[in-house]
Design a protein around this motif. Structure first.
Motif, mmCIF file in Angstrom:
data_model
loop_
_atom_site.group_PDB
_atom_site.id
_atom_site.type_symbol
_atom_site.label_atom_id
_atom_site.label_comp_id
_atom_site.label_asym_id
_atom_site.label_seq_id
_atom_site.Cartn_x
_atom_site.Cartn_y
_atom_site.Cartn_z
ATOM 1 N N PHE A 25 3.489 0.677 3.091
ATOM 2 C CA PHE A 25 3.310 -0.115 3.746
ATOM 3 C C PHE A 25 3.009 -1.816 2.313
ATOM 4 O O PHE A 25 2.805 -1.941 1.902
ATOM 5 C CB PHE A 25 2.218 -0.212 4.791
ATOM 6 N N GLN A 71 1.031 5.473 1.151
ATOM 7 C CA GLN A 71 -0.392 6.676 1.769
ATOM 8 C C GLN A 71 0.806 7.648 1.464
ATOM 9 O O GLN A 71 1.698 7.678 2.654
ATOM 10 C CB GLN A 71 0.141 5.779 3.322
ATOM 11 N N LYS A 120 -8.051 -10.352 8.670
ATOM 12 C CA LYS A 120 -7.353 -9.259 8.804
ATOM 13 C C LYS A 120 -5.942 -9.260 7.852
ATOM 14 O O LYS A 120 -5.241 -10.210 8.017
ATOM 15 C CB LYS A 120 -7.746 -9.431 10.112
ATOM 16 N N LEU A 121 -5.384 -8.069 7.724
ATOM 17 C CA LEU A 121 -3.981 -7.105 7.198
ATOM 18 C C LEU A 121 -2.936 -6.941 8.598
ATOM 19 O O LEU A 121 -3.594 -6.678 9.225
ATOM 20 C CB LEU A 121 -4.081 -6.322 6.503
ATOM 21 N N ASN A 170 -1.982 -11.785 5.033
ATOM 22 C CA ASN A 170 -2.831 -12.174 5.529
ATOM 23 C C ASN A 170 -2.969 -13.821 5.069
ATOM 24 O O ASN A 170 -3.010 -14.668 4.171
ATOM 25 C CB ASN A 170 -4.361 -11.533 5.477
ATOM 26 N N GLY A 229 -2.109 12.137 4.853
ATOM 27 C CA GLY A 229 -2.998 12.350 5.568
ATOM 28 C C GLY A 229 -4.331 12.646 4.404
ATOM 29 O O GLY A 229 -5.634 12.431 4.665
ATOM 30 N N LYS A 230 -3.991 10.763 4.082
ATOM 31 C CA LYS A 230 -5.404 9.750 2.904
ATOM 32 C C LYS A 230 -5.115 8.859 3.709
ATOM 33 O O LYS A 230 -4.525 8.289 4.566
ATOM 34 C CB LYS A 230 -4.583 9.865 2.223
ATOM 35 N N GLY A 231 -5.968 8.097 2.971
ATOM 36 C CA GLY A 231 -5.811 6.372 2.730
ATOM 37 C C GLY A 231 -4.478 5.335 2.673
ATOM 38 O O GLY A 231 -4.315 5.880 1.508
ATOM 39 N N PRO A 232 -4.469 4.478 2.799
ATOM 40 C CA PRO A 232 -3.578 3.444 2.015
ATOM 41 C C PRO A 232 -4.169 3.605 1.086
ATOM 42 O O PRO A 232 -5.503 3.628 0.823
ATOM 43 C CB PRO A 232 -3.338 2.437 3.001
ATOM 44 N N TYR A 263 1.017 -1.241 -0.258
ATOM 45 C CA TYR A 263 0.134 -0.136 0.160
ATOM 46 C C TYR A 263 0.730 1.136 0.217
ATOM 47 O O TYR A 263 2.025 1.233 0.914
ATOM 48 C CB TYR A 263 -0.881 0.156 0.583
ATOM 49 N N LEU A 286 -4.169 0.860 -2.238
ATOM 50 C CA LEU A 286 -3.253 -0.577 -3.230
ATOM 51 C C LEU A 286 -2.473 -0.705 -3.726
ATOM 52 O O LEU A 286 -3.215 0.412 -4.648
ATOM 53 C CB LEU A 286 -5.017 -1.600 -2.868
ATOM 54 N N PHE A 317 0.401 -5.623 9.091
ATOM 55 C CA PHE A 317 1.117 -4.327 8.012
ATOM 56 C C PHE A 317 2.560 -4.798 8.822
ATOM 57 O O PHE A 317 2.626 -4.931 10.144
ATOM 58 C CB PHE A 317 0.370 -3.513 8.428
ATOM 59 N N GLY A 318 3.224 -3.568 7.761
ATOM 60 C CA GLY A 318 5.075 -3.886 8.431
ATOM 61 C C GLY A 318 4.869 -2.421 8.732
ATOM 62 O O GLY A 318 3.369 -1.471 8.641
ATOM 63 N N GLN A 319 6.258 -1.703 9.132
ATOM 64 C CA GLN A 319 5.799 -0.694 10.020
ATOM 65 C C GLN A 319 5.883 0.505 8.970
ATOM 66 O O GLN A 319 5.239 1.574 9.766
ATOM 67 C CB GLN A 319 7.223 -1.001 11.204
#
Lengths: 111, 116
Positions: A89, A38, A98-99, A93, A41-44, A36, A46, A101-103
């Protein structure tokens, strides 16, 4: 066992260069590995995803390399552009749900 | 085809108040996931719902947090008696299928909760 470890934490690349971000996992039951992007201020969003039956997937300038035996996968961004500057990111899964996520990796592409 | 919609985009609450976050999945998607992103951190799974059912709530704090996805209307994430540590961005994602090809999760723009 549910962790996904991502590196580096931050990355600076010159315009036109190759950006490489790495992820490693432990759970061999994982069967779906998305990346993903990002922006602040936005969503991730794909970007690209791979399943373990293939070792590489390419979409435009973005390529995922997958090494099942090493339990690692990486994102390569060819000909990196300033507009690619964002946080990336990796995730994983098992059979949906659920995903994990990495850091995250903060990429900065310098003009 | 509209994407995942979340509202409000920004929410300010005082300690002890309730926060209600709404998520409308993409058309045709019946699977909804909530994630939380703390400042400078990655996304952490909270809960996975299908219409009228909670499938996996392993990431939800045991107290003060609840989620629902009714037969009609948006999914709601509810936080009661908010504390400063609840300040974060809350993202909703939806997918058309639970697993296999087509289970890609698409994220909304998020709700940024600030607790004063």
């Amino acid at each position: 066992q549910q962790q996904v470890k991502q590196s580096p934490q931050s990355l600076i690349v010159q315009k036109g260069g190759i950006s490489i971000i790495n992820c490693a996992y432990e759970n061999t039951a994982f069967d779906y590995f998305p990346w993903y992007q990002q922006f602040p201020g936005k969503g991730p969003a794909l970007l690209i995803a791979i399943r373990p039956d293939v070792s590489e997937k390419k979409e435009g300038r973005f390529t995922i390399s997958f090494n099942k035996s090493a339990k690692q996968f990486s994102l390569h961004i060819m000909d990196s552009q300033p507009g690619d500057s964002a946080t990336y990111f990796c995730a994983a899964n098992n059979q949906g749900g659920k995903l994990i996520f990495g850091q995250g990796t903060e990429l900065s592409v310098k003009p | 085809n509209a994407g995942v919609m979340q509202n409000p985009r920004h929410l300010v609450r005082r300690r002890g108040q309730e926060a209600r976050l709404r998520c409308s999945p993409m058309k045709g998607h019946s699977h909804v996931y909530w994630y939380r992103q703390l400042p400078e951190e990655g996304l952490k799974f909270m809960v996975y719902l299908q219409k009228e059912n909670i499938i996996d709530e392993s990431g939800m704090p045991k107290e003060r947090f609840s989620a629902e996805f009714p037969k009609e209307g948006p999914s709601i994430l509810r936080i009661q008696q908010v504390v400063r540590g609840d300040s974060a961005a809350y993202f909703c994602a939806s997918s058309p299928r639970a697993s296999g090809k087509g289970n890609e999760q698409f994220f909304g723009p998020g709700t940024r909760l600030t607790v004063l």
